[in-house]
Design an enzyme around this catalytic site. Structure first.
Site, PDB file in Angstrom:
ATOM      1  N   ARG A  49      52.154  19.140  40.497  1.00  0.00           N
ATOM      2  CA  ARG A  49      52.329  20.446  41.140  1.00  0.00           C
ATOM      3  C   ARG A  49      53.181  21.357  40.259  1.00  0.00           C
ATOM      4  O   ARG A  49      53.138  22.574  40.374  1.00  0.00           O
ATOM      5  CB  ARG A  49      52.942  20.315  42.544  1.00  0.00           C
ATOM      6  CG  ARG A  49      53.120  21.663  43.255  1.00  0.00           C
ATOM      7  CD  ARG A  49      53.182  21.551  44.774  1.00  0.00           C
ATOM      8  NE  ARG A  49      54.011  20.452  45.208  1.00  0.00           N
ATOM      9  CZ  ARG A  49      55.361  20.468  45.224  1.00  0.00           C
ATOM     10  NH1 ARG A  49      56.003  21.545  44.866  1.00  0.00           N
ATOM     11  NH2 ARG A  49      56.030  19.413  45.605  1.00  0.00           N
ATOM     12  N   TYR A 100      41.545  46.670  44.338  1.00  0.00           N
ATOM     13  CA  TYR A 100      40.758  45.597  44.957  1.00  0.00           C
ATOM     14  C   TYR A 100      41.168  45.473  46.419  1.00  0.00           C
ATOM     15  O   TYR A 100      42.361  45.454  46.718  1.00  0.00           O
ATOM     16  CB  TYR A 100      41.031  44.305  44.189  1.00  0.00           C
ATOM     17  CG  TYR A 100      40.336  43.098  44.760  1.00  0.00           C
ATOM     18  CD1 TYR A 100      38.956  42.980  44.673  1.00  0.00           C
ATOM     19  CD2 TYR A 100      41.061  42.083  45.363  1.00  0.00           C
ATOM     20  CE1 TYR A 100      38.319  41.874  45.190  1.00  0.00           C
ATOM     21  CE2 TYR A 100      40.423  40.964  45.884  1.00  0.00           C
ATOM     22  CZ  TYR A 100      39.051  40.868  45.795  1.00  0.00           C
ATOM     23  OH  TYR A 100      38.426  39.769  46.315  1.00  0.00           O
ATOM     24  N   ASP A 171      46.770  44.995  37.134  1.00  0.00           N
ATOM     25  CA  ASP A 171      45.632  44.094  37.326  1.00  0.00           C
ATOM     26  C   ASP A 171      44.607  44.454  36.254  1.00  0.00           C
ATOM     27  O   ASP A 171      43.998  45.522  36.292  1.00  0.00           O
ATOM     28  CB  ASP A 171      45.060  44.271  38.745  1.00  0.00           C
ATOM     29  CG  ASP A 171      43.922  43.297  39.037  1.00  0.00           C
ATOM     30  OD1 ASP A 171      43.204  42.925  38.099  1.00  0.00           O
ATOM     31  OD2 ASP A 171      43.748  42.930  40.216  1.00  0.00           O
ATOM     32  N   LYS A 196      36.622  36.005  37.271  1.00  0.00           N
ATOM     33  CA  LYS A 196      35.674  37.020  36.812  1.00  0.00           C
ATOM     34  C   LYS A 196      35.390  36.856  35.313  1.00  0.00           C
ATOM     35  O   LYS A 196      34.890  35.834  34.918  1.00  0.00           O
ATOM     36  CB  LYS A 196      36.219  38.410  37.139  1.00  0.00           C
ATOM     37  CG  LYS A 196      36.774  38.538  38.583  1.00  0.00           C
ATOM     38  CD  LYS A 196      35.721  38.481  39.670  1.00  0.00           C
ATOM     39  CE  LYS A 196      36.306  38.313  41.071  1.00  0.00           C
ATOM     40  NZ  LYS A 196      37.244  39.348  41.478  1.00  0.00           N
TER      41      LYS A 196
HETATM   42  C1  PLP Z   1      38.347  39.455  42.421  1.00  0.00           C
HETATM   43  C2  PLP Z   1      39.509  40.290  42.142  1.00  0.00           C
HETATM   44  C3  PLP Z   1      40.793  39.920  42.592  1.00  0.00           C
HETATM   45  C4  PLP Z   1      41.038  38.687  43.437  1.00  0.00           C
HETATM   46  O1  PLP Z   1      40.838  37.523  42.687  1.00  0.00           O
HETATM   47  P1  PLP Z   1      40.374  36.120  43.319  1.00  0.00           P
HETATM   48  O2  PLP Z   1      40.265  35.233  42.128  1.00  0.00           O
HETATM   49  O3  PLP Z   1      39.083  36.362  44.033  1.00  0.00           O
HETATM   50  O4  PLP Z   1      41.448  35.695  44.271  1.00  0.00           O
HETATM   51  C5  PLP Z   1      41.866  40.725  42.233  1.00  0.00           C
HETATM   52  N1  PLP Z   1      41.690  41.855  41.514  1.00  0.00           N
HETATM   53  C6  PLP Z   1      40.473  42.247  41.084  1.00  0.00           C
HETATM   54  C7  PLP Z   1      40.358  43.514  40.294  1.00  0.00           C
HETATM   55  C8  PLP Z   1      39.344  41.491  41.391  1.00  0.00           C
HETATM   56  O5  PLP Z   1      38.140  41.903  40.969  1.00  0.00           O
END
Ligand code: PLP
Length: 365
Positions: A49, A100, A171, A196
């Site tokens: 962990r 998001y 982000d 992604k």
């Molecule tokens: C998908 C996404 C998230 C969230 O990520 P997860 O891996 O689905 O928890 C956050 N920010 C952006 C811009 C995203 O496209």
């Protein structure tokens, strides 16, 4: 696990080589997947962990690409929450209004519970972002935003807000470190949904935070142990394997995206084509309205009708079909994630889908 240093500063070379183990005769060239809860005492971690060599390899590679130290989490949302968890109770947070939807929902929930004070701003309005951040503990930017593809002027915003003591988190999921390196521009934290583009094959849910501050790095690592939202060995293994080809995938899908954008601009029935000028994401609206947009996305063959983005396969969807998507996202907005298929096949598919909408309109009109 001892890692092999990479001398190059080229992002292509780092994508391929960073996080590779030191060369030991007979040992794997690349970091193997370590399936373990307990590890032999005397190393970096005794219990998985707190750390796992497979995470370390992935973190080393993402950290090298973003120019900081990376901490991997179970998802992009877990990474986001870990940053928010570092704020003192009641701190003011300014965030991009087009972020998001999961991020906005979590910020709003925390504001309702009195954990923070939230102000949403239009990221394209640089002066407004800077003014709103004056008394904020944290400015949360997403650029380009998902799904409206708005772009923030991070270069101007970063020095203005951080000079006054506001922490800046970006982000960077849609841009990737190959198109934008927020830490170089003055940001304190970079967040990725590695589900992604970084992993790139639509088979992993994973997140990461990158920072260059030692104190923040320790706080994030300790938050991860405490919250327990840890990544899996399989997920980090797959994500690192995907990351090895990020530059090649991104170059190709960007080239295809540019061509599709120029054709979409000419296409009848398509309005408000949005493209930030780089990357693999395109958004546009269908003049005939949301029902037409919905049926169009469901009628494609090469482009998969699916959520998520950044995979080798092209996907699209009408974002407002999700009940959680904010009401300021247009009802007929389609978000297209461009993958690696042949550009003419993609265009034929798109054009056929558009034709089916035009046909529908003719028969009903
Ligand atoms: C998908 C996404 C998230 C969230 O990520 P997860 O891996 O689905 O928890 C956050 N920010 C952006 C811009 C995203 O496209």
């Amino acid at each position: 696990m001892e890692l092999m240093p990479v001398r190059s500063t080229s992002l292509e070379t780092l994508a391929v080589a960073a996080g590779r183990p030191a060369r030991t005769p007979g040992a794997p060239l690349n970091a193997p997947m370590t399936m373990a809860s307990a590890l032999v005492p005397g190393g970096d971690s005794e219990y998985a962990r707190h750390g796992n060599p497979t995470w370390t390899a992935f973190e080393e590679a993402v950290g090298a690409l973003e120019g900081g130290h990376a901490v991997a989490f179970a998802s992009g949302m877990a990474a986001t929450v870990a940053v928010l968890e570092m704020l003192p109770v009641g701190a003011k947070v300014v965030a991009a209004s087009g972020s998001y939807y999961g991020t906005t929902a979590e910020l709003t929930r925390r504001a309702r519970r009195g954990l923070l004070e939230l102000q949403l701003v239009d990221v394209t309005d640089t002066d407004a972002v800077i003014a709103a951040s004056e008394d904020a503990a944290l400015l949360w930017l997403e650029s380009p935003t998902n799904p409206e593809l708005q772009v923030a002027d991070i270069k101007t915003i970063a020095p203005a807000v951080t000079a006054r003591g506001t922490a800046l988190a970006v982000d960077n999921t849609l841009a990737t470190p190959l198109r934008q390196r927020p830490l170089d521009l003055g940001a304190d934290f970079v967040i990725h949904s590695a589900s992604k583009l970084l992993s790139g094959h639509s088979d992993v849910v994973l997140g990461v935070v990158v920072t260059h501050e030692d104190r923040a790095l320790r706080a994030l690592t300790s938050r991860r142990s405490g919250l327990g939202a840890i990544p899996g060995a399989l997920e980090t293994f797959l994500a690192l394997r995907g990351l090895r080809t990020l530059h090649v995938r991104l170059d190709r899908s960007e080239q295809t995206a540019r061509e599709l954008v120029s054709r979409l601009h000419q296409a009848s029935g398509v309005v408000d084509v949005r493209y930030p000028g780089f990357g693999s994401m395109i958004s546009f609206e269908i003049a005939a309205g949301p029902a037409a947009a919905q049926s169009m996305t469901e009628s494609s063959e090469v482009i998969a009708y699916a959520t998520s983005l950044g995979g080798v396969e092209s996907t699209w969807e009408r974002r407002r079909r999700h009940p959680g998507e904010p009401a300021d996202v247009p009802e007929s907005l389609i978000r297209l994630s461009v993958g690696l298929e042949n550009v003419e096949d993609l265009w034929d598919d798109l054009d056929r889908a558009l034709d089916s909408v035009r046909e529908l309109q003719r028969s009903s009109g």
